[in-house]
Design a protein around this motif. Sequence first.
Motif, PDB file in Angstrom:
ATOM      1  N   GLN A  59     -27.296 -42.600  30.639  1.00  0.00           N
ATOM      2  CA  GLN A  59     -28.009 -43.610  31.407  1.00  0.00           C
ATOM      3  C   GLN A  59     -29.262 -44.136  30.699  1.00  0.00           C
ATOM      4  O   GLN A  59     -29.458 -45.334  30.570  1.00  0.00           O
ATOM      5  CB  GLN A  59     -28.406 -43.028  32.772  1.00  0.00           C
ATOM      6  N   GLU A  60     -30.101 -43.225  30.258  1.00  0.00           N
ATOM      7  CA  GLU A  60     -31.369 -43.611  29.644  1.00  0.00           C
ATOM      8  C   GLU A  60     -31.766 -42.609  28.564  1.00  0.00           C
ATOM      9  O   GLU A  60     -31.309 -41.468  28.561  1.00  0.00           O
ATOM     10  CB  GLU A  60     -32.493 -43.682  30.689  1.00  0.00           C
ATOM     11  N   ILE A  61     -32.633 -43.070  27.672  1.00  0.00           N
ATOM     12  CA  ILE A  61     -33.265 -42.164  26.716  1.00  0.00           C
ATOM     13  C   ILE A  61     -34.583 -41.727  27.347  1.00  0.00           C
ATOM     14  O   ILE A  61     -35.519 -42.522  27.464  1.00  0.00           O
ATOM     15  CB  ILE A  61     -33.524 -42.854  25.365  1.00  0.00           C
ATOM     16  N   LYS A  62     -34.649 -40.484  27.775  1.00  0.00           N
ATOM     17  CA  LYS A  62     -35.851 -39.998  28.448  1.00  0.00           C
ATOM     18  C   LYS A  62     -37.016 -39.891  27.468  1.00  0.00           C
ATOM     19  O   LYS A  62     -38.165 -40.214  27.803  1.00  0.00           O
ATOM     20  CB  LYS A  62     -35.572 -38.644  29.095  1.00  0.00           C
ATOM     21  N   SER A  63     -36.716 -39.445  26.263  1.00  0.00           N
ATOM     22  CA  SER A  63     -37.756 -39.363  25.232  1.00  0.00           C
ATOM     23  C   SER A  63     -37.103 -39.347  23.857  1.00  0.00           C
ATOM     24  O   SER A  63     -35.973 -38.877  23.702  1.00  0.00           O
ATOM     25  CB  SER A  63     -38.622 -38.111  25.414  1.00  0.00           C
ATOM     26  N   ILE A  64     -37.825 -39.874  22.886  1.00  0.00           N
ATOM     27  CA  ILE A  64     -37.377 -39.811  21.494  1.00  0.00           C
ATOM     28  C   ILE A  64     -38.614 -39.737  20.608  1.00  0.00           C
ATOM     29  O   ILE A  64     -39.477 -40.614  20.648  1.00  0.00           O
ATOM     30  CB  ILE A  64     -36.482 -41.016  21.117  1.00  0.00           C
ATOM     31  N   SER A  65     -38.709 -38.675  19.844  1.00  0.00           N
ATOM     32  CA  SER A  65     -39.864 -38.476  18.969  1.00  0.00           C
ATOM     33  C   SER A  65     -39.382 -38.262  17.543  1.00  0.00           C
ATOM     34  O   SER A  65     -38.299 -37.723  17.309  1.00  0.00           O
ATOM     35  CB  SER A  65     -40.693 -37.276  19.427  1.00  0.00           C
ATOM     36  N   GLY A  66     -40.194 -38.684  16.602  1.00  0.00           N
ATOM     37  CA  GLY A  66     -39.831 -38.556  15.196  1.00  0.00           C
ATOM     38  C   GLY A  66     -40.109 -39.852  14.466  1.00  0.00           C
ATOM     39  O   GLY A  66     -40.785 -40.746  14.980  1.00  0.00           O
ATOM     40  N   ASP A  67     -39.587 -39.973  13.259  1.00  0.00           N
ATOM     41  CA  ASP A  67     -39.824 -41.193  12.487  1.00  0.00           C
ATOM     42  C   ASP A  67     -38.683 -41.452  11.511  1.00  0.00           C
ATOM     43  O   ASP A  67     -37.845 -40.589  11.254  1.00  0.00           O
ATOM     44  CB  ASP A  67     -41.158 -41.121  11.734  1.00  0.00           C
TER      45      ASP A  67
END
Length: 203
Positions: free
Chosen positions: A50-58
Amino acid sequence: MAKPQGAGSIWNPNSWHWEEKNYTTIAKQIIEQKIKSIKVESGGIILTNQEIKSISGDAHINIRKGKQVLVYDFDIEVEWRGQNENDEVEGTYKIKDFNSLDNDIELIHINSKSKTQISDKCKDLIKRDMNRKLKESFQTLIQEIGQFESDPEKLKKDQEARRYAEEQVKLAKEQNGELKERIFQEQKLKEIKMKQEHTQVAQ
């Protein structure tokens, strides 16, 4: 297989020197699109992200000698939803250490918000089928992100910008040379005039 061509900055002639460009925003957008486009159907259950709740990094594209190398590393949390004709359930799972060096994908913390008739089946589908589909989808991630850097139109504009910059540098050098020559001639005339005045005084 040849590495895709990369366009360095204006200061980097022929993209020869080492340069790192930040592609985190573009990478996140592509990753989100890929994850949300995946759907699993099995045994009457439809499972979607449904959704991307969080995404961290580079993500960065390193350019050297006109070639590009993409490096990325992300941790992602996804909100999923499963349903059949009689039931539905929602939950989350995480993609841990998703990076350009390891083509494997590890799904962890697969949770459901409630216990229903299909919640365990949905979690099993995530472990098996969702994991497989994510791996298949991400196989082209490097090429898709790299296309933004090696896009023919972008390379063409880069070449035009380089030519313009080179012309401006050349013009500046010419103008600087003309200025130096004018100053030299003016100084020479002053010296001649001073000599003439000195000669007249001596007479």
